[in-house]
Design an enzyme around this catalytic site. Sequence first.
Site, PDB file in Angstrom:
ATOM      1  N   ASP A 189      46.177  43.158  34.088  1.00 48.56           N
ATOM      2  CA  ASP A 189      46.424  42.834  35.388  1.00 48.56           C
ATOM      3  C   ASP A 189      45.669  41.655  35.854  1.00 48.56           C
ATOM      4  OD1 ASP A 189      47.917  43.445  38.271  1.00 48.56           O
ATOM      5  OD2 ASP A 189      45.988  43.558  38.969  1.00 48.56           O
ATOM      6  N   GLU A 248      49.162  39.699  32.260  1.00 50.40           N
ATOM      7  CA  GLU A 248      50.105  39.208  33.167  1.00 50.40           C
ATOM      8  C   GLU A 248      49.261  37.939  33.653  1.00 50.40           C
ATOM      9  OE1 GLU A 248      51.239  39.833  37.969  1.00 50.40           O
ATOM     10  OE2 GLU A 248      48.989  40.397  37.085  1.00 50.40           O
TER      11      GLU A 248
HETATM   12  C1  NOJ Z   1      50.083  42.229  39.711  1.00 49.32           C
HETATM   13  C2  NOJ Z   1      50.684  43.422  39.848  1.00 49.32           C
HETATM   14  O1  NOJ Z   1      52.045  43.462  39.294  1.00 49.32           O
HETATM   15  C3  NOJ Z   1      50.817  43.574  41.691  1.00 49.32           C
HETATM   16  O2  NOJ Z   1      51.804  44.494  41.936  1.00 49.32           O
HETATM   17  C4  NOJ Z   1      49.591  43.439  42.125  1.00 49.32           C
HETATM   18  O3  NOJ Z   1      49.599  43.361  43.702  1.00 49.32           O
HETATM   19  C5  NOJ Z   1      48.610  42.468  41.989  1.00 49.32           C
HETATM   20  N1  NOJ Z   1      48.451  42.140  40.432  1.00 49.32           N
HETATM   21  C6  NOJ Z   1      47.133  42.629  42.589  1.00 49.32           C
HETATM   22  O4  NOJ Z   1      46.434  43.708  41.465  1.00 49.32           O
END
Ligand code: NOJ
Length: 485
Positions: A189, A248
């Site tokens: 993440d 991500e």
């Molecule tokens: C990316 C995640 O996909 C999202 O759902 C989240 O709010 C943010 N990162 C913060 O962790």
Amino acid sequence: MNDWWRDAVIYQVYPRSFADGNGDGTGDLTGLTGKLGYLKELGVDAIWLSPFYTSPLADGGYDVADYRDVDPRFGTLADFDEMIARAHELGIKVIVDVVPNHSSSAHPWFQEALEGRNRERYIFRDRPNDWESVFGGSAWTQVADGQWYLHLFDPTQPDLNWENPEVRAEFLDILRFWLERGVDGFRVDVAHGMIKADGFPDVGPREGCQVELLEQERLPYFDQDRVHEIYREWRPLLDEYDAMAVAEAWVESPQRLARYIGPDELHQAFNFDFMMADFDAKSFRVIIDKSLAEAELVGAPTTWVLSNHDKYRHVTRYGSLARAKAATLLMLALPGSAYVYNGEELGLDEVLDLPPELREDPAFLRTGHSRDGCRVPLPWSTGAWPNPWLPQPERWHAITAEIQESDPDSTLNFYRAAIRLRRGFGGGILWLDAPDGVLFFRRGDRQVVVNISEHPVPLSGNVLIASGPLTAGGELPPDTAAWLG
Ligand code: NOJ
């Protein structure tokens, strides 16, 4: 090396909304275990679970209070062990989310920090700078004694201080904890977030909000070069367990994204450009070419994704189920791995009319934009989910998994057939001449046609699968795709 992920179909499970094993209205791990047979039949190679860790769920679980335990609402560690054992028995790999940029404010470390102890695990300063939270407003919140802490997301998600070796060691240990439980990989993440620019420089005055600049320039709190040190530290551990990791990372260019991938860093990164493309032949073509070229540079296949838990479902973005299925057939024909978001195989659309008082997304509270509409619990069968944590729209009664199961023309059976047939693709893609608005390419001995024009397109060859009915004359109608072989 075991590189199953290179051309895998990976199914994203949003645990809270996927399947409810104990009937309390919230999805859980036993619910997921009960649906693994369904996922096997869908034909996916792996599942990726969004966070199920102990959490106040202020940001749907991306606010972790204990990285080594399961939130009671989702079950127990024993439920996790049972789920992963069953998945592996069925030949399904399991990827879990790791959330290293921030913890929950309920994490014991932050509670200590609030009491004035060990603050160097987070980012406390005497004065804030002008950095903005991705969810809107300042990225700084003041605590009782006057200091401010940084949170690139919600105030309940304080950023960890990755300059502190204790934080680095802790995450290596967390990764090992889940690797020991048998996970096959991690989705990282905010993989571009952990290192902040030296001296915390202001962004400076800009039109609009800072997060809109993300794709044009490097912000001092994202995609800093030294973030790569962290992945170089993680990689030997991942290799020790033959595990993969997917980033991500929202960065300004495919070149910057490619830097996260390589034999000494991560294995893949989400290709969000594809998800953000308009339903338009040119837009898809440019992004496909760019992504494939970048993938070649780093020697790792790209990923494709059309929907996830943060964006409007692609049925709604493109305006119809027909278009969504055509885009799906395009995605599944491309070289690389494809990520499918739970419920897209049922053709679910975005639930836009959720009452404001039921919306939980912290971004909604700060910006008015909400991601709850793609997180509504899945309709397995009428009455299967007595009291879902978000209400399902009436229209979903007609498209439950149970109803679609026995309908050969259902979206579910279309996904099953496409995922099964996808295995027959090999090699790179070769673009062929086509009329305006039509994508036409060859891969191995197959051809793929996606008609985004306003006119039907004649087909020559044996139709293996089409995303919708052909015309009476056997032509491919607008908003439809087909594989020929
Ligand atoms: C990316 C995640 O996909 C999202 O759902 C989240 O709010 C943010 N990162 C913060 O962790």
